[in-house]
Design an enzyme around this catalytic site. Structure first.
Site, PDB file in Angstrom:
ATOM      1  N   SER A  20     -65.124 106.837  23.907  1.00 31.10           N
ATOM      2  CA  SER A  20     -65.267 105.390  23.811  1.00 31.10           C
ATOM      3  C   SER A  20     -66.221 104.895  24.888  1.00 31.10           C
ATOM      4  O   SER A  20     -66.306 105.493  25.977  1.00 31.10           O
ATOM      5  CB  SER A  20     -63.883 104.758  24.014  1.00 31.10           C
ATOM      6  OG  SER A  20     -64.004 103.381  24.287  1.00 31.10           O
TER       7      SER A  20
ATOM      8  N   TYR B  89     -55.574 104.162  29.043  1.00 32.67           N
ATOM      9  CA  TYR B  89     -56.225 104.559  27.787  1.00 32.67           C
ATOM     10  C   TYR B  89     -57.610 105.131  28.081  1.00 32.67           C
ATOM     11  O   TYR B  89     -57.966 106.232  27.626  1.00 32.67           O
ATOM     12  CB  TYR B  89     -56.330 103.368  26.818  1.00 32.67           C
ATOM     13  CG  TYR B  89     -57.285 103.623  25.684  1.00 32.67           C
ATOM     14  CD1 TYR B  89     -56.957 104.509  24.661  1.00 32.67           C
ATOM     15  CD2 TYR B  89     -58.556 103.026  25.647  1.00 32.67           C
ATOM     16  CE1 TYR B  89     -57.852 104.785  23.626  1.00 32.67           C
ATOM     17  CE2 TYR B  89     -59.450 103.289  24.627  1.00 32.67           C
ATOM     18  CZ  TYR B  89     -59.092 104.167  23.622  1.00 32.67           C
ATOM     19  OH  TYR B  89     -59.981 104.441  22.606  1.00 32.67           O
TER      20      TYR B  89
ATOM     21  N   LYS C   2     -59.459 109.090  27.682  1.00 31.28           N
ATOM     22  CA  LYS C   2     -60.739 109.444  27.040  1.00 31.28           C
ATOM     23  C   LYS C   2     -61.613 110.240  28.010  1.00 31.28           C
ATOM     24  O   LYS C   2     -62.173 111.280  27.653  1.00 31.28           O
ATOM     25  CB  LYS C   2     -61.469 108.171  26.577  1.00 31.28           C
ATOM     26  CG  LYS C   2     -60.791 107.460  25.420  1.00 31.28           C
ATOM     27  CD  LYS C   2     -60.807 108.334  24.178  1.00 31.28           C
ATOM     28  CE  LYS C   2     -59.897 107.833  23.088  1.00 31.28           C
ATOM     29  NZ  LYS C   2     -59.646 108.780  22.018  1.00 31.28           N
TER      30      LYS C   2
END
Ligand code: NAD
Ligand code: UD1
Length: 337
Positions: A125, A149, A153
């Site tokens: 992302s 989060y 990644k």
């Protein structure tokens, strides 16, 4: 033809990618635990593409379940979408996010290695760029994260880079998505957010269909065209097509590559709202609120590497994205069941 395992294949981006894989002639095996999607998505994929992918209702935390998928199928490459993705929630329940997105992913990579399948496309992302110093954002910009989060990644990126160093047989494409929105033109698959959406376009869609009263615009004092935040919105079908190019590339090259998938264009919150008004044919209410903590002013991709390495470029514009989002919203008032 090659067989591709798609983890998270009944989810938003995964389902669109399955359609494009089938259209490109691949055999597709889907693995999903249906935590954030429905099995009915498989019928929708069949309605669009003519083929229902083979499906395993399996959790990536289940090592035996993963082994079974690799034992029963000769998988040539994996596209790994399965994971949790809500930024705010990841701050509340970080361990759950680390377990699912890190432990689950490591299980998958171990199962791949054991089966001799060493070709992978990973969903990363643009969040890994943290607060970029300038735009457009190039792949060699420094990385950092501000929430669990994002950390999952970035950790996956590091893990996979280490795997590629340890074993030159691996081929890994780390795709850094910008802001995926829109839906398949058929209106059969699209994004079905759980509860009240946090992301901009799913929220606007609810204002457009009358389930939410007005859009809360998080700040209008950013140094942007109209003071509201600017992002690189990309049509989910363009994103899916990027994955087809990525799989082709990964099957023919070794090592790890980081690639942005965005359009290279930035749109402000109000510009997106106005595009959506055009799509749904009426004015949509909004209120200016304080900034949302953690938000940055402007974020858009440098798309040169994707063009050069993959021969891929996004082709849909913001009006197409809003039109397809609205079409899906109208056709699926209760989501995909
Ligand atoms: P999604 O929630 O629609 O799809 C993810 C799928 O993974 C769901 O179907 C869910 O049921 C499944 N899943 C979750 N945990 C699982 C587990 N332990 N085992 C098996 N299946 C599991 O999300 P999406 O928007 O399609 O995103 C796909 C990937 O792309 C995610 O990894 C996400 O972090 C990443 N990503 C998404 C965006 C975005 O804006 N949508 C942006 C950047 C990156
Ligand atoms: C968010 C996540 C990011 C994730 C991405 C895709 C945060 C801080 N970042 O990015 O990690 O990769 O989603 O899932 O959550 N906006 C409003 N009102 C709303 C919703 C959004 O004004 O109700 C604005 C935001 O302030 C921002 C823009 O719209 O300027 C886009 O927001 P959003 O869709 O949430 O995406 P990002 O914040 O870019």
């Amino acid at each position: 033809m090659s067989t591709i395992l798609v983890t998270g294949g009944t989810g938003y981006i995964g389902s669109h990618t399955c359609v494009e894989l089938i259209k490109a002639g691949y055999d597709v095996v889907v693995l999903d635990n249906l935590y954030n999607s429905s099995e009915a998505v498989l019928d929708r994929i069949e309605m669009i593409s003519g083929t229902k992918p083979k499906f395993y209702k399996t959790d990536i935390l289940d090592k035996q379940g993963l082994k079974k998928v690799f034992d029963e199928n000769k998988i040539d490459a994996v596209i790994h979408f399965a994971g949790y993705k809500a930024v705010g929630e990841s701050v509340q329940i970080p361990l759950t996010y680390y377990e699912n997105n890190i432990s689950g992913s490591v299980n998958l990579y171990e199962a791949m290695a054991a089966a001799g399948c060493k070709t992978l496309v990973f969903s990363s992302s643009a969040t890994v760029y943290g607060s970029p110093k300038s735009v457009p954002i190039r792949e060699d910009f420094p990385t950092s994260t501000t929430n669990p989060y994002g950390s999952t990644k970035l950790m996956n990126e590091h893990i996979l880079a280490d795997v590629c160093v340890s074993d030159p047989e691996w081929s890994v494409l780390l795709l850094r998505y910008f802001n995926p929105i829109g839906a398949h033109q058929s209106g059969l698959i699209g994004e079905v957010p759980n509860g009240i959406p946090n992301n901009l376009v799913p929220y606007i869609a609810r204002v457009a269909n009358g389930t939410l009263e007005y859009l809360r615009v998080w700040g209008n004092d950013y140094p942007t065209v109209d003071g509201t935040g600017v992002r690189d919105y990309i049509h989910v079908v363009d994103l899916a097509l990027g994955h087809i190019k990525a799989v082709e590339y990964a099957m023919n090259h070794k090592g790890a590559e980081y690639i942005n998938l965005g359009t290279g264009n930035g749109y402000s919150v109000l510009e997106v709202l106005h595009a959506y008004e055009k799509a749904c044919g009426r004015k949509l209410a909004y209120k200016i609120m304080d900034r949302r903590p953690g938000d940055i002013a402007t974020c858009y991709a440098d798309t040169e590497k994707a063009a050069k390495l993959l021969g891929w470029k996004a082709k849909y514009n913001i009006d197409d994205m809003c039109r397809d989002s609205w079409n899906f919203t109208l056709k699926n008032p209760d989501g995909i069941k």
